[in-house]
Design an enzyme around this catalytic site. Sequence first.
Site, PDB file in Angstrom:
ATOM      1  N   GLY A  19      67.659  87.006 -31.266  1.00 21.98           N
ATOM      2  CA  GLY A  19      68.659  86.079 -31.794  1.00 21.98           C
ATOM      3  C   GLY A  19      68.410  85.797 -33.266  1.00 21.98           C
ATOM      4  O   GLY A  19      69.303  85.885 -34.081  1.00 21.98           O
ATOM      5  N   PHE A  20      67.165  85.436 -33.592  1.00 18.96           N
ATOM      6  CA  PHE A  20      66.775  85.171 -34.977  1.00 18.96           C
ATOM      7  C   PHE A  20      67.652  84.082 -35.585  1.00 18.96           C
ATOM      8  O   PHE A  20      67.928  84.084 -36.780  1.00 18.96           O
ATOM      9  CB  PHE A  20      66.805  86.465 -35.803  1.00 18.96           C
ATOM     10  CG  PHE A  20      66.160  87.623 -35.075  1.00 18.96           C
ATOM     11  CD1 PHE A  20      64.788  87.648 -34.900  1.00 18.96           C
ATOM     12  CD2 PHE A  20      66.923  88.625 -34.508  1.00 18.96           C
ATOM     13  CE1 PHE A  20      64.189  88.674 -34.184  1.00 18.96           C
ATOM     14  CE2 PHE A  20      66.333  89.650 -33.792  1.00 18.96           C
ATOM     15  CZ  PHE A  20      64.960  89.675 -33.630  1.00 18.96           C
ATOM     16  N   GLY A  26      62.225  86.938 -26.976  1.00 17.84           N
ATOM     17  CA  GLY A  26      61.293  87.960 -27.435  1.00 17.84           C
ATOM     18  C   GLY A  26      60.035  87.360 -28.026  1.00 17.84           C
ATOM     19  O   GLY A  26      59.123  88.054 -28.453  1.00 17.84           O
ATOM     20  N   ARG A  42      46.865  76.367 -32.962  1.00 14.72           N
ATOM     21  CA  ARG A  42      46.200  77.145 -31.910  1.00 14.72           C
ATOM     22  C   ARG A  42      47.032  78.388 -31.581  1.00 14.72           C
ATOM     23  O   ARG A  42      48.256  78.305 -31.430  1.00 14.72           O
ATOM     24  CB  ARG A  42      46.027  76.287 -30.669  1.00 14.72           C
ATOM     25  CG  ARG A  42      45.446  77.075 -29.487  1.00 14.72           C
ATOM     26  CD  ARG A  42      45.312  76.217 -28.260  1.00 14.72           C
ATOM     27  NE  ARG A  42      44.290  75.197 -28.471  1.00 14.72           N
ATOM     28  CZ  ARG A  42      44.092  74.182 -27.632  1.00 14.72           C
ATOM     29  NH1 ARG A  42      44.856  74.052 -26.567  1.00 14.72           N
ATOM     30  NH2 ARG A  42      43.151  73.303 -27.872  1.00 14.72           N
ATOM     31  N   LYS A  44      51.639  75.417 -33.735  1.00 12.13           N
ATOM     32  CA  LYS A  44      52.589  75.183 -34.828  1.00 12.13           C
ATOM     33  C   LYS A  44      53.820  76.070 -34.738  1.00 12.13           C
ATOM     34  O   LYS A  44      54.796  75.826 -35.435  1.00 12.13           O
ATOM     35  CB  LYS A  44      51.899  75.422 -36.172  1.00 12.13           C
ATOM     36  CG  LYS A  44      50.978  74.273 -36.601  1.00 12.13           C
ATOM     37  CD  LYS A  44      50.335  74.562 -37.940  1.00 12.13           C
ATOM     38  CE  LYS A  44      49.577  73.336 -38.462  1.00 12.13           C
ATOM     39  NZ  LYS A  44      48.841  73.658 -39.703  1.00 12.13           N
ATOM     40  N   GLY A  84      57.348  81.864 -35.208  1.00 14.62           N
ATOM     41  CA  GLY A  84      58.501  82.758 -35.207  1.00 14.62           C
ATOM     42  C   GLY A  84      59.006  83.089 -36.598  1.00 14.62           C
ATOM     43  O   GLY A  84      59.620  84.125 -36.802  1.00 14.62           O
ATOM     44  N   GLU A  85      58.775  82.227 -37.557  1.00 14.43           N
ATOM     45  CA  GLU A  85      59.442  82.399 -38.850  1.00 14.43           C
ATOM     46  C   GLU A  85      58.498  82.625 -40.017  1.00 14.43           C
ATOM     47  O   GLU A  85      58.871  83.265 -40.986  1.00 14.43           O
ATOM     48  CB  GLU A  85      60.354  81.187 -39.132  1.00 14.43           C
ATOM     49  CG  GLU A  85      60.857  80.644 -37.846  1.00 14.43           C
ATOM     50  CD  GLU A  85      62.240  80.054 -37.789  1.00 14.43           C
ATOM     51  OE1 GLU A  85      62.410  79.252 -36.901  1.00 14.43           O
ATOM     52  OE2 GLU A  85      63.141  80.358 -38.582  1.00 14.43           O
TER      53      GLU A  85
END
Lengths: 174, 700, 325
Positions: free
Chosen positions: B236-237, B464, B586, B659, B662-663
């Site tokens: 999706g992003f 994902g 972590r 934290k 994904g980005e």
Amino acid sequence: MVRNAMPGPELSSTVRLMLNGAPQELTVDNRTTLLDLLRDRLDHTGTKKGCDHGQCGACTVLVDGRRANSCLLLAVAVDGREVTTVEGLEDDEPHPMQAAFLAHDAFQCGYCTPGQICSAIGMLDELAEGWPSAVTTGPVHPDDAEIRERMSGNLCRCAAYPNIVAAIREVAGA
Amino acid sequence: MTRTWQAAPSVGHPLTRVEGLDKVTGRARYAADIPLPGLVYGWVVPATIPRGRVLGLDVAATLAMPGVLAVLHQHNAPRLTDAGDATLLLFQDDRVAHRGDPVALVIADTPERAREAAERTAVDYLPEPHDAAFRADHPRLYEPDHVNPRLPTVTDKGDVEAALAGAAVVVDHEYRTPPQHNNPMEPHSGTAVWADGRLTVYDSTQHAYGMARTLTKLFGFDPGVVRVVSEHVGGGFGAKGLTRPDAVLAVMAATLVGRPVRVTMTRPQLFPLTGYRTPTAQRIRLGADRDGRLVAVEHRASSQTSRLLEFTEQSASYSRVMYAADNLRTSHRVVALDVPTPRWMRAPGEAPGSFALESAMDELAEACGVDPVELRLRNDATTEPATGEPFSSRRLAECLREGARRFGWADRDPRPAARRDGRWWRGTGMAGAHYPARAGPTVAHATAFPDGGYVVRVGAADIGTGARTVLTQLAADALEVPVGVVRLEIGDSDFGRAQVAGGSMGTASWSWPVVTACRDLAHRLASGERLPPEGLTSTYDSTEALRALGAFARYAFGAHFAEVAVDAATGEVRVPRLTGVYAVGRVVNPLTARSQLIGGMTMGLSCALLEESIMDARFGDFVNHNLADYHVATNADVGELDVAFVDDPDDELNPSGVKGLGEIGIVGVPAAIANAVWHATGVRQRELPIGPARTITSGQ
Amino acid sequence: MREFAYARARDVDAAVSLVADNPGARYLGGGTNLVDLMKLGIERPELLVDVTGLPLDEVTEDGDLLRIGALVRNSDLAAHPLVRDRYPVLSQAVLNGASGQLRNVATTGGNLVQRTRCGYFTDPTKPCNKRMPGSGCPAIEGEHHNLAILGASDHCVATHPSDLAVALAALDARIDVQDLAGPHELPLEDLYRPVGDRPDLELTIRDGALITGVALPPLPPDARTTYRKVRERASYAFAIAAVAAVLVVRDGLVSDVRIALGAVASHPWRARIAERELRGGPATAAAFEAAAIAELDAARPLRDNAYKVPLVRDLVVAVLTELAR
């Protein structure tokens, strides 16, 4: 009411094919692609549609053992052929390529994965045949550069590429 | 009952994905894979003008085409209530807001027939003058009330002008980034089914709960009517973070024809209908002393939005966090054009913002004769530069030092255009990175069964990221059982409130109630509570706990290092090597964490070298709306990727201490590559993407 | 995609009789471009005549010619020992095109007659003189960063996307064609019409003619050949510039040279001016550069594709220098 779902006789055809070792026979609208036949008529939804135009590789299957984009093959044109999809690779246990993809985390969302796996299997057969690629300079070996080039017809937006290469390298070396 | 207690925790172990076997065997069903009896297909009729009105639609002709069941359009569509997103108010009037805006939906018995009928549907338009051309000096640029995601438009500390006037060294440049499309491999797909008074929507969404809420409000359904299911999502992003037209159209159509309807978008339809990263023009002014210590930072960002919705990319917010300066001003302007609506794409704000600031820092390093890593260390901050708030943790310096060590930065010759290797100019570059570490309210349910199994339900989505796997690990550890006896069920709005799988907030948000509910359940079981046949369930809602969080600036930090080769004749840029080092709290699963970060780094590489959605303003259309002409990186583009973590304990986050990652992998990578291209060729690249068209004409 | 009838051709004569004189009929080979265009609504045939069963799928020696059947798949062509041995430039060109999956399906004949990927041609909601004569060419003022710099007109600036055809142009390939009048042959270069004011008319052969094969004449035994493609993505992308070159250097002098350029024109661009400049002269980088500049004197770049002029110049120099080494 829904009218007859099949167009007139000259606009539809009877297709017979071996799908993952099992014979299939059905009448299709001539417009139906192999991809849509698999997904919409035969409930083989493992094969994915990413672009529908041969631009991503998500729909890759093996036709008579060769990898091909099922979105650009008309179902009527594969009459009489053998088609293997991701669902047909398991033989009691996962195919070594499937196991390697799992072990190396060679996917994230998993959407391109069936196409990657079919492509990788077809690609290793091509390597075994000694087919060259755009990066081949001598005898062909399944090194990283060869695998990257030969797998470039399968886009992975999650970009598991290094892990895909590692998984294929493991299977190629086995 | 028997309970198997396990001393060894799962967290920290590289568990392979719990749904991995389903994905490699093709058994995993994505939204468009769900078989349903009586299923029919909807196909969008997109507007072919950029602005104007629909005067007429030849519905009768379309209805006469083979297999057509119905045509949805402005005169027969259900009336909708604004749910805060005008892009979803489909077929409510005769307006065309942009090219590609749906003007009708054709529903037919097969996809072939639906498509043919949709494409042959005749539409009469009254075009109106339009403006689809973004310019940094557009006269209609304005300062919005806030920027995504409700951040202040402007921050201003000290006196930037005075500090710049007195600075020994000033860097002042404009940086530009093009429109980019998320292009997940799975096109958006929604299938709506009415049964027994409930509406089930199988959708490719990153946020089933949010979609159920949005659809309920849009259509005015009673609470509890809508259920959204997204068991597997093909990437999706950000493009599937909010409800998109596929779901709305499927619901309208299923309601109209009384059968299950599937609306799957084509790849070209994704470009105008599912969001994209806005183009940006960003001006950076840095003032520093001769040693490179910043005295002033100014970051001004301009971007576009559509006429339907004000979305302002928070590009300048990157500079609010990154480097210390007593005088700091950031601001945003936006212009509403007759274009599709820009939305979230992986690291909105930070991705384009970091290209500007981290490129400018490299120019400052050059101007001061200071090593780029050392320059960033000299300007490390102890409190958040824009707000003065303390950081919950900030280990940027550790990332910079560890990255430099792993990459072999120490013996770098700083001179540009000094390394020729046959065909190739070679160079290296680097950039810092950060991304917010946030969490949102979520409910989870943990159930123990008498057979020793556990089911944990949370409205998460695994697009994902490995969410299903890491939540399984966290749940197992909280329950003190092996992962094999815990089954995570996700992607279902019936599981209750949940945070979107976006903004790097997923694991932090979902794990909070998962871990808390599991700990509670384990405690109840350990204290001898009876386990009834239907199972014993603990439920936890993190809403109150989130309100009690202390006032800290919470961010993940990172550093990226790139090696590039630029062909001296053709300007082709290759990236044989990228290193990323991260402080992300972590790390629950090093296997899936690394995957997510190499994915982010690769998307950064792709944005640096390849990605650009080309707007032809005369048509208001992205003309390269397919995967042959919009290039995303493929296997051959990606070389050696090195990922490492620094220890980043942080007690001010959430019970899991995570934290999110994904980005941050994309942030700063385009700047690191652009800086390396300068080091290789001696020519600055201040506009993306850096393809031969730029490297050739810039005279490398 | 509109509904269509489907037939399998028994033999070449039957295929030609079904398609010739029937403007609604198309040959179906690999279909990798035709099916793509049918989905886009660019091609809307009433009848597809599947020719993949015809016996045109072999590579054979015929005297000193190498004959390639029109239905030889790209993969088989690139891997064929005779092709790899005698015409490495052809194998390389094919392998630089598309992807492994597409090459397994796409045919030699189909590759030659594939259509431009210009984004205005492939979008039926926009004007395009090639698709809708007289409707205009939005590319000239619009998105054209990868369109033609040579041989284009005020009516069309599209490029031909093939890699294979560029190599064939450098190899002086001849094309075997059959139409209702029977079989005949022509040089590959003569297959494509100049753009002029009718970009919709792309080929010189009659509508409904079937390409049945390609014949390659022998190269001098000391010829060196190569194909170099520049693209934005490292693989699986169309060229932004490509060069196929054949070079024979004897005693430091260019005894024979053939240069074909890809991604610069509506068809593979044989660089005859550069060849003439080089023939008989010294095989030096300076001579290569002068020849490339002479060839590109005719270039008429647009707003956003001017980079292709220095790109092609430097690419030609790099490729010839490499071959002369």
